[in-house]
Each structure stands twice: as C-alpha cells, then as structure tokens.
Write an enzyme that holds these catalytic residues in place. Structure first.
Site, PDB file in Angstrom:
ATOM      1  N   THR A 222       0.865  -1.182   0.000  1.00 15.96           N
ATOM      2  CA  THR A 222       0.000   0.000   0.000  1.00 15.96           C
ATOM      3  C   THR A 222       0.894   1.222   0.000  1.00 15.96           C
ATOM      4  O   THR A 222       2.014   1.157   0.501  1.00 15.96           O
ATOM      5  CB  THR A 222      -0.838   0.033   1.303  1.00 15.96           C
ATOM      6  N   ARG A 250     -12.741  -8.962  -1.418  1.00 18.22           N
ATOM      7  CA  ARG A 250     -12.226  -8.547  -0.101  1.00 18.22           C
ATOM      8  C   ARG A 250     -11.745  -7.098  -0.199  1.00 18.22           C
ATOM      9  O   ARG A 250     -11.011  -6.719  -1.101  1.00 18.22           O
ATOM     10  CB  ARG A 250     -11.080  -9.454   0.322  1.00 18.22           C
ATOM     11  N   GLY A 252      -9.936  -4.042   2.026  1.00 13.90           N
ATOM     12  CA  GLY A 252      -9.175  -3.757   3.238  1.00 13.90           C
ATOM     13  C   GLY A 252      -9.481  -2.379   3.780  1.00 13.90           C
ATOM     14  O   GLY A 252     -10.570  -1.818   3.591  1.00 13.90           O
ATOM     15  N   ASP A 253      -8.501  -1.823   4.447  1.00 12.35           N
ATOM     16  CA  ASP A 253      -8.672  -0.519   5.085  1.00 12.35           C
ATOM     17  C   ASP A 253      -8.474   0.649   4.129  1.00 12.35           C
ATOM     18  O   ASP A 253      -8.999   1.748   4.371  1.00 12.35           O
ATOM     19  CB  ASP A 253      -7.682  -0.377   6.245  1.00 12.35           C
ATOM     20  N   THR A 273      -0.260   1.417   6.304  1.00 12.25           N
ATOM     21  CA  THR A 273       0.013   0.249   5.473  1.00 12.25           C
ATOM     22  C   THR A 273       0.048  -0.964   6.415  1.00 12.25           C
ATOM     23  O   THR A 273       0.222  -0.806   7.617  1.00 12.25           O
ATOM     24  CB  THR A 273       1.357   0.362   4.731  1.00 12.25           C
ATOM     25  N   GLY A 274      -0.071  -2.145   5.827  1.00  9.33           N
ATOM     26  CA  GLY A 274      -0.053  -3.352   6.654  1.00  9.33           C
ATOM     27  C   GLY A 274      -1.428  -4.004   6.670  1.00  9.33           C
ATOM     28  O   GLY A 274      -2.268  -3.723   5.805  1.00  9.33           O
TER      29      GLY A 274
HETATM   30  N1  GLY Z   1      -3.516  -2.195   3.987  1.00  2.79           N
HETATM   31  C1  GLY Z   1      -3.897  -2.729   2.773  1.00  2.79           C
HETATM   32  C2  GLY Z   1      -4.868  -3.825   2.868  1.00  2.79           C
HETATM   33  O1  GLY Z   1      -4.920  -4.534   3.849  1.00  2.79           O
HETATM   34  O2  GLY Z   1      -5.610  -4.017   1.919  1.00  2.79           O
END
Ligand code: GLY
Length: 376
Positions: A222, A250, A252-253, A273-274
């Site tokens: 990211t 899916r 993510g954040d 990120t992560g």
């Molecule tokens: N931080 C990026 C994700 O988990 O999609």
C-alpha cells in the site's frame, strides 16, 4: 519529527491572523492592516517507503513530486495524488496499482481513498478493476459525486463514464507468475476443505515471503501519502492492490475513511500500510487524528493506535509464539504544525518511512512498538 525547515519565506497575511489559512487577498472593510510576517507552516509530505523507492523508471519519487507541486502552488490533494500515481503506474511495485498482486482468481482489484482537509471532501473506490490509478478515480468520486465510496462494477462503470481507460487485465508477467506459484502451493489438487482454504491461502502467501519470492510489504502493499501546504491545507491519499491473493471482493482498510486514511483539516492526517483488517476493526487512522486533537504528538498518537490493535488482537490464528500480533501495521501521521511521525508494530521489516521537506526527500526511522518480527 519536527519539520526542520528554515522559515525564510514570507507571505502576506494580516496582523490579527493566527494562521495564514484564513487570509483573503481582498482586505475587508475595517480589517487589520496587511503586513508581512513569516508563514506558520512549512510544507511537508510523508509516506511509507513506496513513496521514495519506486519511481516508475524516472528520477522523481512520489513525495518529491507532491512536494514540488505543493510548493509551486498546486492544490495539496492534487499534488499528493500526482505523487502516488508514480508507484501506482510502476510495474515493479507489486502492492499498488498496475502490476499489483491479484486476488485468488488472478484478477487485480484496487482500493483507494483520499481526503481534502480544507474542503472537507472525501472519495473512495474499492475492488476496482481495470484502472491503473485508482487514486484518480477516488478523487473523481470526491469531486463529481455526492458519494464517498463506489465499489466493484459500479466503480468501474463510473470510471469509464469519467473517461478513464479500462484495461482488460492489470497483471504484469511477474504478478501473474507469482499468482500461479501461489495457486500451485495452495491448491495442488483443486480446492482444499473450504473451512481450511482461507488459512491455507494465508500460509501459502507467508511461505512465499519466507522463500524470498515476494517482500512481506507486498503482501499488504500500500502507499499512504499525507501532506501539508504553506497555507496549512492538509490532505491525504491511500492506494493499494490490497492483500495478495485475497478472496475476490475482499476490501481492506485503504478505501475506508477512518481506517486506512483520515484527515481533519484543523488537526492533521494519518494513514496506514499493513494488515487492513486490523485498521478496519480499530478505525485506526480516525483514532490517531482524534488523539492528535486531544493534544498528542503524531508519534504518541500512532503508538496509541498500535497499542489498541495489540490489545484487540486475541484470536490464536492472529497471534505468534509470544502471544503478540502475527502481522505488521504502520502509521504515518502529521499534525497542523507540520510535525510528523512514522510508527510500526514491529522493529523488523520496513524500518523507515519517507519525508520530503525543503531539504529534499529522505528515509527516516520508523518508531516500533514491539521488538523482533511478527513471526517471532
Ligand atoms: N492495507 C492494505 C490492505 O490490507 O488491503
């Protein structure tokens, strides 16, 4: 980190103004006389290391591009998005944009969001296919719709209607070859027991990190990039291809306001990120900005979010042999004074983040919460 720039630039403001952001070029009747005074904020752009290491074959990194545009008078968000377009378009950055690692079916699905502090605008896209630069589509959602988030086919239809080129496939030869290797590892004889499949996929991905086929940072690769301009405008953008080999759809954040990015124009910006699930559960970026609102420095606010994640991570499948999270997460925060910090859950892995000031771009140490690595 204090943005340590010289304060040699001057701009017009009024004697009664606390910050230069409120200045109008047309003095109102009865307004205080216009004088010259030093500006209150020195521009700064921060990001994770993708913002300094990936240049898409050119000379200029994301943080340098954004900083150069900001100091040339561009809108701060326009500048940040132009910056992150560089790693988005770079085929060697396998966690972002074109050539990002695809989902479990081999399809690249991209997530992004952006926030404009001064305008109080925001936009995002999730599970977008076929557009190399999801950050630009997120900005178009922000600028041209009444909405904050478009997903999947709807996001792509919107992008097409706005004139973005839609490509059939955003894989590169490398991202496709790595997906095929993952398929071979996770599914040697067709799918496993469905209840075990998701964990098997994650284990296969971690095995590919251990075998040196991909960087750990590309598993959840990211870029988050935040900046403040000379008049105190604060903006941010986050963009990603998400978790490598994720279940299709899916999200993510990264496209979720408050999770992978949050900006309050009066307080500051934070992004991550992560492992995105940790930020979705804890709304970490919002938590950091609210902590800065309470007066915490960016580093202390970031540490508070890391501690929150650690205490909310209780399932065995998410814990290592020390009983600590078996994943990493990093935050990049800056406040309205231009102070900034980068923090990470673990000392191992990525150890730096990118900061660009008038003195140029540099990698600066991340402050870790925990010693060792997620797998210890
Ligand atoms: N931080 C990026 C994700 O988990 O999609």
């Amino acid at each position: 980190m204090k943005n340590g720039l010289s304060r040699r630039d001057f701009m017009r403001t009024t004697a009664s103004a606390v910050t230069v952001a409120a200045v109008s070029s047309e003095p109102a009747v009865g307004a205080a006389p216009t004088v010259l005074t030093s500006r209150t904020v020195d521009p700064v752009v921060i990001s994770d290391v993708s913002g300094i290491r990936f240049r898409n074959g050119g000379q200029v990194s994301a943080v340098e591009k954004a900083f150069e545009m900001i100091t040339s008078g561009a809108d701060v968000l326009d500048a940040l998005v132009a910056g992150v377009n560089i790693p988005e378009l770079d085929p060697e950055e396998m966690g972002i944009g074109y050539g990002g690692l695809p989902n479990a079916e081999g399809v690249v699905q991209l997530d992004s969001c952006c926030m404009h502090g001064a305008r109080k605008w925001a936009g995002g896209v999730a599970a977008l296919e076929g557009v190399r630069t999801p950050s630009l589509v997120a900005k178009a959602v922000m600028e041209y719709t009444d909405h904050h988030l478009l997903v999947g086919q709807g996001a792509q239809d919107f992008a097409r209607s706005m004139g973005f080129e839609i490509e059939a496939d955003l894989n590169t030869e490398q991202s496709r070859a790595l997906w095929l290797e993952w398929k071979r590892r996770v599914d040697p004889q067709h799918y496993l027991d469905p209840t075990k499949r998701s964990q098997a996929g994650y284990e296969a991905a971690l095995g590919m990190v251990r075998d040196g086929l991909i960087e750990e940072s590309h598993l959840w690769g990211t870029i988050n990039c935040n900046g403040i301009g000379p008049t105190g405008d604060i903006c941010g953008v986050t963009t990603t291809s998400g978790l490598a080999w994720k279940i299709p759809g899916r999200t993510g954040d990264s496209p979720i306001l408050g999770a992978g990015l949050y900006v309050d124009g009066a307080v500051g910006a934070a992004g991550s990120t992560g492992r995105g699930e940790a930020n979705l559960f804890n709304l970490s970026s919002y938590l950091i900005v609210e902590s800065m609102r309470r007066g915490l420095a960016p580093k202390d606010a970031g540490m508070e979010a890391l501690r929150r994640i650690r205490s909310n991570t209780v399932e065995n499948r998410l814990l290592n042999s020390r009983g600590l999270p078996n994943f990493n997460v990093r935050f990049f925060a800056l406040n309205a004074s231009g102070d900034c910090a980068g923090v990470s859950m673990y000392a191992a892995g990525e150890t730096t983040y990118a900061v660009c000031t008038e003195n140029g771009a540099a990698e600066v140490a991340l402050e870790p919460l925990l010693s060792g690595s997620p797998s210890d």
